[in-house]
Write an enzyme that holds these catalytic residues in place. Structure first.
Site, PDB file in Angstrom:
ATOM      1  N   ASP A  95       0.798  -1.219   0.000  1.00 34.55           N
ATOM      2  CA  ASP A  95       0.000   0.000   0.000  1.00 34.55           C
ATOM      3  C   ASP A  95       0.830   1.269   0.000  1.00 34.55           C
ATOM      4  O   ASP A  95       0.364   2.318   0.429  1.00 34.55           O
ATOM      5  CB  ASP A  95      -0.936   0.005   1.205  1.00 34.55           C
ATOM      6  CG  ASP A  95      -0.207  -0.281   2.518  1.00 34.55           C
ATOM      7  OD1 ASP A  95       1.020  -0.089   2.576  1.00 34.55           O
ATOM      8  OD2 ASP A  95      -0.875  -0.702   3.478  1.00 34.55           O
ATOM      9  N   GLU A 128      -0.314  -8.879  -1.064  1.00 30.56           N
ATOM     10  CA  GLU A 128      -0.885  -8.285   0.148  1.00 30.56           C
ATOM     11  C   GLU A 128      -2.115  -7.448  -0.196  1.00 30.56           C
ATOM     12  O   GLU A 128      -2.300  -6.330   0.264  1.00 30.56           O
ATOM     13  CB  GLU A 128       0.149  -7.444   0.901  1.00 30.56           C
ATOM     14  CG  GLU A 128      -0.229  -7.193   2.362  1.00 30.56           C
ATOM     15  CD  GLU A 128       0.755  -6.292   3.088  1.00 30.56           C
ATOM     16  OE1 GLU A 128       1.241  -6.705   4.152  1.00 30.56           O
ATOM     17  OE2 GLU A 128       1.023  -5.169   2.606  1.00 30.56           O
ATOM     18  N   GLU A 161      -1.985   5.302   2.829  1.00 36.46           N
ATOM     19  CA  GLU A 161      -1.954   3.903   2.408  1.00 36.46           C
ATOM     20  C   GLU A 161      -3.334   3.320   2.098  1.00 36.46           C
ATOM     21  O   GLU A 161      -3.464   2.495   1.178  1.00 36.46           O
ATOM     22  CB  GLU A 161      -1.268   3.054   3.490  1.00 36.46           C
ATOM     23  CG  GLU A 161       0.222   3.281   3.614  1.00 36.46           C
ATOM     24  CD  GLU A 161       0.593   4.461   4.495  1.00 36.46           C
ATOM     25  OE1 GLU A 161       1.799   4.692   4.708  1.00 36.46           O
ATOM     26  OE2 GLU A 161      -0.334   5.149   4.989  1.00 36.46           O
ATOM     27  N   HIS A 177       5.938   6.111  13.727  1.00 37.90           N
ATOM     28  CA  HIS A 177       6.278   7.102  12.713  1.00 37.90           C
ATOM     29  C   HIS A 177       5.110   7.496  11.819  1.00 37.90           C
ATOM     30  O   HIS A 177       5.252   8.349  10.961  1.00 37.90           O
ATOM     31  CB  HIS A 177       7.388   6.552  11.812  1.00 37.90           C
ATOM     32  CG  HIS A 177       6.940   5.390  10.963  1.00 37.90           C
ATOM     33  ND1 HIS A 177       6.924   4.100  11.439  1.00 37.90           N
ATOM     34  CD2 HIS A 177       6.475   5.336   9.695  1.00 37.90           C
ATOM     35  CE1 HIS A 177       6.478   3.301  10.498  1.00 37.90           C
ATOM     36  NE2 HIS A 177       6.191   4.017   9.430  1.00 37.90           N
ATOM     37  N   ARG A 197       2.012   8.983   9.810  1.00 35.99           N
ATOM     38  CA  ARG A 197       1.588  10.362   9.613  1.00 35.99           C
ATOM     39  C   ARG A 197       0.389  10.729  10.480  1.00 35.99           C
ATOM     40  O   ARG A 197       0.306  11.839  11.002  1.00 35.99           O
ATOM     41  CB  ARG A 197       1.223  10.596   8.137  1.00 35.99           C
ATOM     42  CG  ARG A 197       2.405  10.578   7.201  1.00 35.99           C
ATOM     43  CD  ARG A 197       1.951  10.654   5.746  1.00 35.99           C
ATOM     44  NE  ARG A 197       3.088  10.562   4.842  1.00 35.99           N
ATOM     45  CZ  ARG A 197       3.753  11.591   4.351  1.00 35.99           C
ATOM     46  NH1 ARG A 197       3.373  12.814   4.674  1.00 35.99           N
ATOM     47  NH2 ARG A 197       4.768  11.425   3.535  1.00 35.99           N
ATOM     48  N   HIS A 206      12.613   7.267  13.538  1.00 41.14           N
ATOM     49  CA  HIS A 206      12.512   7.680  12.130  1.00 41.14           C
ATOM     50  C   HIS A 206      13.207   9.027  11.963  1.00 41.14           C
ATOM     51  O   HIS A 206      13.077   9.918  12.804  1.00 41.14           O
ATOM     52  CB  HIS A 206      11.045   7.786  11.727  1.00 41.14           C
ATOM     53  CG  HIS A 206      10.817   7.842  10.252  1.00 41.14           C
ATOM     54  ND1 HIS A 206      11.003   8.984   9.519  1.00 41.14           N
ATOM     55  CD2 HIS A 206      10.439   6.890   9.366  1.00 41.14           C
ATOM     56  CE1 HIS A 206      10.737   8.742   8.245  1.00 41.14           C
ATOM     57  NE2 HIS A 206      10.394   7.471   8.131  1.00 41.14           N
TER      58      HIS A 206
END
Length: 409
Positions: free
Chosen positions: A93, A115, A129, A207, A209, A240
């Site tokens: 994704d 996936e 995603e 990490h 968003r 990150h």
């Protein structure tokens, strides 16, 4: 042609590339990477001995989602007519999945989606995603779903059952491969943290968003609370590099005497961290699948997840980003042996280490090499993945490097 660009997708595609290479009379895998995460991608390529045939090298400083999309589409649009593959295989994704599918569609090339079928039904959770994978579904011709729930999601959106194959997740293939190698981290300081006698390790990855800003601060504060409450607990946190994450991470946790904050580690070191951990807190998707295969309880730092199978099976617990809720759930697992055992011994519904082979069999069927569809992944023996992981850990102990995980007192 196999297309990917991020570290997680490289990990999940590596077993597929290896399985395709094992059948040279039938397949010639051409690997094209977008390299939107340059250094982290290269680590995985070296680990699995994959040399890309084509490297778009799209990464730039402060790249936006639009930048990634445009440069990926331009690069693949120029490459596909030259290579003229019979099929484009994409994973998961991230941007290369959707944009790779779109570029193939423009050239009338079939698409296989590894996936496929993960859903939260909220286009902003996770962002971006959820929409990348939905748009990939519309463009794909063959859908390799990791679980039966993923297949149900696809069928609810109108994907014909004949175009779906339940394979298990290839990340379990990669995980068990790397875990068997039993490679200690190259960083001696990290290796020392993972092997301190009489200590417990809390592994944190965060990490995403949707957690940037105040949600992430609450997560870091909760982790600090757990460290203060449990003197035998050490934190390992590969941070990150994005300043939005790194800034508050170092501000809140950087000075704690039992917090080891480091740069992102390579995949082999990440597996070593999971093997050594007593408890894992994460907002990552892949770790929700990997940790249960090693018998590690996972607290998911998100408000929703596209991997509900782990929640239903009891291998993971969705705690969100509320500080008190994170502390409560973490403390319970660190003090209640029965609660810990229920999660660490629960079945892993994500795979058995043979997903890549099923995908290759599915491609044989798609191209008419075989007449009958391949057998699908079914969680018949619910203890199989955990048993495989226990064999890996037993082999590690026999080689003299014992796992340092310690259960609650």
């Amino acid at each position: 042609m196999v297309v990917f660009g991020t570290r997680p997708d490289a990990v999940k595609m590596a077993p597929v590339v290896q399985a395709l290479r094992a059948s040279p009379a039938e397949f010639t895998p051409v690997v094209a990477v977008t390299a939107q995460h340059r250094e982290m991608l290269d680590q995985v390529l070296r680990l699995f001995a994959i040399t890309p045939d084509h490297d778009l090298g799209i990464m730039t400083e402060k790249q936006s989602l639009a930048d990634i999309t445009v440069r990926t589409l331009e690069g693949l649009s120029a490459l596909l007519p030259r290579v003229a593959p019979d099929l484009v295989l994409v994973q998961g994704d991230a941007a290369p999945s959707f944009v790779g599918s779109l570029a193939a569609f423009y050239q009338r090339i079939p698409v296989g989606h590894v996936e496929a079928g993960l859903r939260t039904d909220d286009k902003y959770q996770p962002f971006p995603e959820e929409m990348y994978r939905r748009m990939t579904t519309v463009l794909a011709d063959m859908h390799f779903a990791p679980t039966r729930q993923a297949r149900r999601n696809l069928m609810a959106e109108g994907v014909p059952a004949a175009r779906i194959l339940v394979t298990g997740n290839t990340v379990i293939d990669a995980l068990l491969d790397v875990a068997r190698r039993d490679r200690p981290p190259a960083d001696p300081a990290l290796a020392a943290v993972l092997n301190r006698p009489g200590r417990r390790v809390l592994l944190l990855t965060s990490h995403r968003r949707e957690n940037w800003g105040e949600p992430q601060r609450r997560i870091f504060l909760a982790v600090g609370d757990l460290l203060d409450r449990f003197p035998d607990l050490d934190l390992v946190f590969p941070v990150h590099p994005n300043p939005v994450v790194a800034g508050p991470a170092h501000e809140i946790l950087g000075r704690h005497p039992r917090a080891y904050l480091c740069e992102p580690v390579d995949y082999a070191a990440n597996v070593a961290c999971m093997k050594a951990a007593t408890l894992i807190l994460t907002d990552s998707g892949g770790i929700q699948e990997e940790a249960p295969a090693l018998g590690r309880p996972v607290l998911v730092l998100r408000e929703t997840t596209e991997r509900p199978e782990g929640i239903a099976a009891g291998t993971a617990h969705l705690v969100g980003t509320d500080r008190a809720r994170i502390v409560e759930a973490g403390a319970r697992l660190l003090t209640d042996p029965a609660a810990y055992a229920r999660m660490s011994r629960a079945r892993n519904p994500y795979g058995d280490g043979r997903a890549a082979g099923r995908i290759v069999d599915g491609l044989r069927y798609f191209f008419g090499v075989t007449r009958n569809p391949p057998a699908e992944f079914v969680v018949r023996d619910t203890a199989a993945p955990a048993r495989a992981a226990r064999k890996v850990l037993a082999a590690a102990r026999a080689r003299g490097r014992p796992s340092r995980r310690r259960s609650p007192p």
